[in-house]
Write a protein that holds these residues in place. Sequence first.
Motif, PDB file in Angstrom:
ATOM      1  N   LEU A  12       9.408  -2.349  -7.324  1.00 49.04           N
ATOM      2  CA  LEU A  12       8.620  -1.287  -6.693  1.00 49.04           C
ATOM      3  C   LEU A  12       8.335  -0.172  -7.702  1.00 49.04           C
ATOM      4  CD1 LEU A  12      10.448  -1.020  -3.241  1.00 49.04           C
ATOM      5  CD2 LEU A  12       8.085  -1.789  -3.614  1.00 49.04           C
ATOM      6  N   ARG A  13       9.331   0.210  -8.465  1.00 47.28           N
ATOM      7  CA  ARG A  13       9.143   1.274  -9.460  1.00 47.28           C
ATOM      8  C   ARG A  13       8.127   0.847 -10.516  1.00 47.28           C
ATOM      9  NH1 ARG A  13      12.246   2.806 -14.123  1.00 47.28           N
ATOM     10  NH2 ARG A  13      11.946   5.025 -14.571  1.00 47.28           N
ATOM     11  N   ASP A  14       8.159  -0.433 -10.919  1.00 41.45           N
ATOM     12  CA  ASP A  14       7.188  -0.940 -11.896  1.00 41.45           C
ATOM     13  C   ASP A  14       5.767  -0.876 -11.352  1.00 41.45           C
ATOM     14  OD1 ASP A  14       9.213  -1.420 -13.677  1.00 41.45           O
ATOM     15  OD2 ASP A  14       9.324  -3.588 -13.295  1.00 41.45           O
ATOM     16  N   ARG A  15       5.615  -0.944 -10.052  1.00 40.87           N
ATOM     17  CA  ARG A  15       4.298  -0.830  -9.408  1.00 40.87           C
ATOM     18  C   ARG A  15       3.810   0.614  -9.359  1.00 40.87           C
ATOM     19  NH1 ARG A  15       4.174  -4.186  -3.691  1.00 40.87           N
ATOM     20  NH2 ARG A  15       3.932  -6.307  -4.543  1.00 40.87           N
ATOM     21  N   GLY A  16       4.668   1.546  -9.694  1.00 39.56           N
ATOM     22  CA  GLY A  16       4.310   2.957  -9.599  1.00 39.56           C
ATOM     23  C   GLY A  16       4.691   3.590  -8.283  1.00 39.56           C
ATOM     24  N   VAL A  17       5.486   2.885  -7.484  1.00 37.49           N
ATOM     25  CA  VAL A  17       5.940   3.424  -6.203  1.00 37.49           C
ATOM     26  C   VAL A  17       7.069   4.435  -6.437  1.00 37.49           C
ATOM     27  CG1 VAL A  17       7.019   2.838  -3.989  1.00 37.49           C
ATOM     28  CG2 VAL A  17       5.313   1.300  -4.995  1.00 37.49           C
ATOM     29  N   ARG A  18       7.020   5.527  -5.732  1.00 40.21           N
ATOM     30  CA  ARG A  18       8.126   6.496  -5.746  1.00 40.21           C
ATOM     31  C   ARG A  18       9.199   5.959  -4.794  1.00 40.21           C
ATOM     32  NH1 ARG A  18       8.508  11.632  -2.377  1.00 40.21           N
ATOM     33  NH2 ARG A  18       9.903  13.063  -3.483  1.00 40.21           N
ATOM     34  N   ASP A  31      25.427  12.124   7.308  1.00 40.28           N
ATOM     35  CA  ASP A  31      23.974  12.226   7.198  1.00 40.28           C
ATOM     36  C   ASP A  31      23.583  11.816   5.774  1.00 40.28           C
ATOM     37  OD1 ASP A  31      21.357  12.707   7.915  1.00 40.28           O
ATOM     38  OD2 ASP A  31      21.665  14.820   8.422  1.00 40.28           O
ATOM     39  N   LEU A  32      22.285  11.699   5.525  1.00 42.60           N
ATOM     40  CA  LEU A  32      21.806  11.253   4.218  1.00 42.60           C
ATOM     41  C   LEU A  32      20.895  12.285   3.575  1.00 42.60           C
ATOM     42  CD1 LEU A  32      20.945   7.488   4.958  1.00 42.60           C
ATOM     43  CD2 LEU A  32      23.047   8.430   3.963  1.00 42.60           C
ATOM     44  N   ASP A  33      21.194  12.654   2.351  1.00 45.80           N
ATOM     45  CA  ASP A  33      20.277  13.356   1.463  1.00 45.80           C
ATOM     46  C   ASP A  33      19.540  12.263   0.680  1.00 45.80           C
ATOM     47  OD1 ASP A  33      18.981  15.247  -0.121  1.00 45.80           O
ATOM     48  OD2 ASP A  33      20.806  16.419  -0.483  1.00 45.80           O
ATOM     49  N   TRP A  34      18.592  12.646  -0.170  1.00 42.15           N
ATOM     50  CA  TRP A  34      17.809  11.652  -0.901  1.00 42.15           C
ATOM     51  C   TRP A  34      17.557  12.104  -2.328  1.00 42.15           C
ATOM     52  CZ3 TRP A  34      16.785   7.086   1.534  1.00 42.15           C
ATOM     53  CH2 TRP A  34      17.022   7.070   2.919  1.00 42.15           C
ATOM     54  N   GLY A  35      17.442  11.135  -3.230  1.00 47.53           N
ATOM     55  CA  GLY A  35      17.065  11.376  -4.618  1.00 47.53           C
ATOM     56  C   GLY A  35      16.095  10.299  -5.057  1.00 47.53           C
ATOM     57  N   THR A  36      15.469  10.492  -6.207  1.00 50.63           N
ATOM     58  CA  THR A  36      14.476   9.541  -6.710  1.00 50.63           C
ATOM     59  C   THR A  36      15.137   8.521  -7.629  1.00 50.63           C
ATOM     60  OG1 THR A  36      12.802  11.288  -6.621  1.00 50.63           O
ATOM     61  CG2 THR A  36      12.268   9.325  -7.901  1.00 50.63           C
ATOM     62  N   TYR A  37      14.758   7.257  -7.471  1.00 54.03           N
ATOM     63  CA  TYR A  37      15.272   6.184  -8.325  1.00 54.03           C
ATOM     64  C   TYR A  37      14.510   6.182  -9.641  1.00 54.03           C
ATOM     65  CZ  TYR A  37      16.497   1.449  -9.868  1.00 54.03           C
ATOM     66  OH  TYR A  37      16.943   0.363 -10.576  1.00 54.03           O
ATOM     67  N   GLU A  38      15.240   6.302 -10.760  1.00 49.90           N
ATOM     68  CA  GLU A  38      14.635   6.317 -12.086  1.00 49.90           C
ATOM     69  C   GLU A  38      15.133   5.147 -12.941  1.00 49.90           C
ATOM     70  OE1 GLU A  38      12.258   8.217 -12.681  1.00 49.90           O
ATOM     71  OE2 GLU A  38      12.448   9.872 -11.257  1.00 49.90           O
ATOM     72  N   GLY A  39      15.519   4.066 -12.297  1.00 52.50           N
ATOM     73  CA  GLY A  39      16.060   2.915 -13.012  1.00 52.50           C
ATOM     74  C   GLY A  39      17.562   2.811 -12.807  1.00 52.50           C
ATOM     75  N   GLY A  77       0.792  -1.223   0.000  1.00 48.66           N
ATOM     76  CA  GLY A  77       0.000   0.000   0.000  1.00 48.66           C
ATOM     77  C   GLY A  77       0.826   1.275   0.000  1.00 48.66           C
ATOM     78  N   ALA A  78       2.130   1.151  -0.216  1.00 47.04           N
ATOM     79  CA  ALA A  78       3.005   2.314  -0.100  1.00 47.04           C
ATOM     80  C   ALA A  78       3.037   3.135  -1.384  1.00 47.04           C
ATOM     81  CB  ALA A  78       4.422   1.861   0.251  1.00 47.04           C
ATOM     82  N   GLY A  79       2.966   4.458  -1.227  1.00 47.96           N
ATOM     83  CA  GLY A  79       3.150   5.344  -2.366  1.00 47.96           C
ATOM     84  C   GLY A  79       4.596   5.760  -2.517  1.00 47.96           C
ATOM     85  N   THR A  80       5.301   5.878  -1.392  1.00 50.88           N
ATOM     86  CA  THR A  80       6.714   6.250  -1.380  1.00 50.88           C
ATOM     87  C   THR A  80       7.462   5.307  -0.454  1.00 50.88           C
ATOM     88  OG1 THR A  80       6.247   8.603  -1.795  1.00 50.88           O
ATOM     89  CG2 THR A  80       8.388   8.065  -0.833  1.00 50.88           C
ATOM     90  N   VAL A  81       8.567   4.760  -0.947  1.00 54.63           N
ATOM     91  CA  VAL A  81       9.420   3.885  -0.152  1.00 54.63           C
ATOM     92  C   VAL A  81      10.835   4.422  -0.185  1.00 54.63           C
ATOM     93  CG1 VAL A  81      10.434   1.574   0.050  1.00 54.63           C
ATOM     94  CG2 VAL A  81       8.008   1.826  -0.521  1.00 54.63           C
ATOM     95  N   THR A 130      19.433  -5.543  -3.588  1.00 54.28           N
ATOM     96  CA  THR A 130      18.183  -4.776  -3.586  1.00 54.28           C
ATOM     97  C   THR A 130      17.721  -4.309  -4.962  1.00 54.28           C
ATOM     98  OG1 THR A 130      19.344  -2.679  -3.192  1.00 54.28           O
ATOM     99  CG2 THR A 130      18.616  -3.911  -1.241  1.00 54.28           C
ATOM    100  N   LEU A 131      18.557  -4.385  -5.997  1.00 56.53           N
ATOM    101  CA  LEU A 131      18.173  -3.787  -7.282  1.00 56.53           C
ATOM    102  C   LEU A 131      16.905  -4.407  -7.860  1.00 56.53           C
ATOM    103  CD1 LEU A 131      21.514  -3.088  -9.179  1.00 56.53           C
ATOM    104  CD2 LEU A 131      19.756  -1.424  -8.507  1.00 56.53           C
ATOM    105  N   ALA A 132      16.751  -5.725  -7.748  1.00 61.40           N
ATOM    106  CA  ALA A 132      15.527  -6.360  -8.255  1.00 61.40           C
ATOM    107  C   ALA A 132      14.301  -5.818  -7.536  1.00 61.40           C
ATOM    108  CB  ALA A 132      15.617  -7.876  -8.102  1.00 61.40           C
ATOM    109  N   LEU A 133      14.421  -5.595  -6.250  1.00 57.47           N
ATOM    110  CA  LEU A 133      13.304  -5.049  -5.469  1.00 57.47           C
ATOM    111  C   LEU A 133      13.022  -3.601  -5.859  1.00 57.47           C
ATOM    112  CD1 LEU A 133      11.215  -5.132  -3.219  1.00 57.47           C
ATOM    113  CD2 LEU A 133      13.063  -4.736  -1.572  1.00 57.47           C
ATOM    114  N   LEU A 134      14.060  -2.799  -6.043  1.00 55.27           N
ATOM    115  CA  LEU A 134      13.861  -1.401  -6.442  1.00 55.27           C
ATOM    116  C   LEU A 134      13.117  -1.320  -7.767  1.00 55.27           C
ATOM    117  CD1 LEU A 134      17.366   0.171  -5.626  1.00 55.27           C
ATOM    118  CD2 LEU A 134      15.360  -0.030  -4.141  1.00 55.27           C
ATOM    119  N   ASP A 135      13.510  -2.159  -8.732  1.00 55.28           N
ATOM    120  CA  ASP A 135      12.853  -2.137 -10.038  1.00 55.28           C
ATOM    121  C   ASP A 135      11.406  -2.596  -9.940  1.00 55.28           C
ATOM    122  OD1 ASP A 135      15.009  -1.148 -11.502  1.00 55.28           O
ATOM    123  OD2 ASP A 135      15.863  -3.139 -11.808  1.00 55.28           O
TER     124      ASP A 135
END
Length: 207
Positions: free
Chosen positions: A73-79, A90-98, A50-54, A66-71
């Motif tokens: 999730l992205r195929d499901r439309g998850v951000r 510390d950690l900054d963040w960016g969006t996974y685009e493949g 049910g997640a919109g953003t992970v 984790t790459l198979a899982l990232l792909d």
Amino acid sequence: MRPIARPGEPDKRRLRRDLLVVRNRLTADDLRETSAALAGRALELPELAGAGTVAAYVSVGSEPGTLALLDALRDRGVRVLLPVLLPDNDLDWGTYEGESSLAPVRHGGRMTLLEPAGERLGPDAVTTADAVLLPGLAVDARGMRLGRGGGSYDRVLARLERAGAHPALVVLLYGSEIVEHVPEEPHDRPVQAVVTPSGVRRFGPAR
């Protein structure tokens, strides 16, 4: 003068060392097989269904892949948000685009990480996540996670707490890394579930 170790630190260092010895024995075939199995198990989690953003991460070395899982999730439309290590750990963040959107970044003399090459969203972006996938080396029967000791995810968890954000916290491990006891420090927080290539163990109610 030598710095005074915090309670639990020496035991954590010993446990980390022992676990890394086992991980480093894994072959390339082991890593490929466990990566696919881990993705399948994780995708069954209601916290991810049910997640919109992970918020997740790109595995390195002998970490559970984790790459198979990232792909998936992205195929499901998850951000999917991925971390960018800052000079102060510390950690900054960016969006996974493949996978092609990842760039290798060497951090001093320590390690090379695959990080998102696009826009930086700021350290607070993690507070928008419905679930946070955490790296680790072990988890115990209470859901207490043993990290690598850099403190980056301690800052993430503290940031979530300050923001009043309560995403599902899930750690990705190998089956042998569910242990009887992880030494605990005051800042440590339990996870809700651990996913391994062979199954899921839950420490709290599904969200």
